[in-house]
Structures are given as structure tokens and as C-alpha cells.
Scaffold this motif. Structure first.
Motif, PDB file in Angstrom:
ATOM      1  N   VAL A 145      28.942   1.607 -10.047  1.00  0.00           N
ATOM      2  CA  VAL A 145      29.769   0.482  -9.655  1.00  0.00           C
ATOM      3  C   VAL A 145      29.208  -0.457  -8.212  1.00  0.00           C
ATOM      4  N   ALA A 146      28.562   0.280  -7.611  1.00  0.00           N
ATOM      5  CA  ALA A 146      27.828  -0.159  -6.483  1.00  0.00           C
ATOM      6  C   ALA A 146      26.780  -1.068  -6.925  1.00  0.00           C
ATOM      7  N   LEU A 147      25.881  -0.552  -7.824  1.00  0.00           N
ATOM      8  CA  LEU A 147      24.771  -1.440  -8.342  1.00  0.00           C
ATOM      9  C   LEU A 147      25.306  -2.685  -9.178  1.00  0.00           C
ATOM     10  N   GLN A 148      26.278  -2.377  -9.726  1.00  0.00           N
ATOM     11  CA  GLN A 148      26.912  -3.650 -10.677  1.00  0.00           C
ATOM     12  C   GLN A 148      27.422  -4.506  -9.534  1.00  0.00           C
ATOM     13  N   ASP A 149      27.904  -4.217  -8.376  1.00  0.00           N
ATOM     14  CA  ASP A 149      28.150  -5.187  -7.449  1.00  0.00           C
ATOM     15  C   ASP A 149      27.377  -5.779  -6.848  1.00  0.00           C
ATOM     16  N   THR A 150      26.191  -5.265  -6.713  1.00  0.00           N
ATOM     17  CA  THR A 150      24.871  -5.853  -6.225  1.00  0.00           C
ATOM     18  C   THR A 150      24.436  -6.818  -7.051  1.00  0.00           C
ATOM     19  N   ALA A 151      24.655  -6.639  -8.536  1.00  0.00           N
ATOM     20  CA  ALA A 151      24.169  -7.566  -9.310  1.00  0.00           C
ATOM     21  C   ALA A 151      24.995  -8.829  -9.411  1.00  0.00           C
ATOM     22  N   ARG A 152      26.338  -8.473  -9.409  1.00  0.00           N
ATOM     23  CA  ARG A 152      27.151  -9.545  -9.416  1.00  0.00           C
ATOM     24  C   ARG A 152      27.617 -10.243  -8.526  1.00  0.00           C
TER      25      ARG A 152
END
Length: 104
Positions: free
Chosen positions: A19-26
């Protein structure tokens, strides 16, 4: 729970990392994304600018993982403060170091 020297993470902890890595991408893990507070100022900012930061995770332990990974990703000095929160939630130094490496 893993031994203190083991950097192993549970499935739910891995999910928080994802989730955190998706947040960084988004959203790039801005200070807002790292903080993820849910006050009226955040709602006003969302209304005025249309920027929606990530929704905080319901489990405080997993939210600490998400915030740490976001802060580490952007090289924020806050990551050292957030490492304390991980320690308070029972993460070992080996796990914290592994999370830091994963987020870069």
C-alpha cells in the motif's frame, strides 16, 4: 512473531508495504501523505485543490509501516521519528532496516 534479529514480515505487514509503495507511485509521498491526518484542514485542502492523500490504514501497527515506508522513500528526516513508532509497535531493528531498504 519473528525473532528479534529476523527481518521477516507477516502477510499483513507486506500488504502495508505494498500500500505504501502504491501511495508513493500515486501521490509521491508528500508530507500530507506521510502525515495522513484526518482533520478539517485535510478535508478543506482536498476540497479546494482536489488532492486526495492516502487513506490511513485502520490498524495502527500497519499504518506505522505505511508512514515509515513513505517517509523513507522520499528521504524524509521524519523516517527516524517514525522508526521509533515501529519500535513501539514491536518491530525489531532488523525489520526496520529491511523496510528502509525496501522503500528506496
Amino acid at each position: 512473531m519473528p525473532s528479534p534479529t529476523s527481518p521477516n514480515l507477516s502477510r499483513t505487514e507486506w500488504a502495508a508495504v505494498a500500500v505504501a509503495l502504491q501511495d508513493t507511485a500515486r501521490c509521491g509521498c508528500t508530507a500530507e501523505a506521510i502525515d495522513a491526518s484526518s482533520g478539517s484542514l485535510r478535508r478543506l485542502t482536498q476540497f479546494l485543490f482536489g488532492r486526495h492523500g492516502p487513506t490511513p490504514l485502520a490498524d495502527p501497527r500497519l499504518e506505522a509501516v505505511r508512514r515509515f515506508v513513505c517517509a523513507s522513500h522520499v528521504g524524509s528526516g521524519a523516517s527516524s521519528d517514525l522508526a521509533k513508532a515501529l519500535t513501539d509497535h514491536g518491530f525489531s531493528q532488523a525489520q526496520i532496516d529491511a523496510l528502509d531498504l525496501l522503500s528506496r
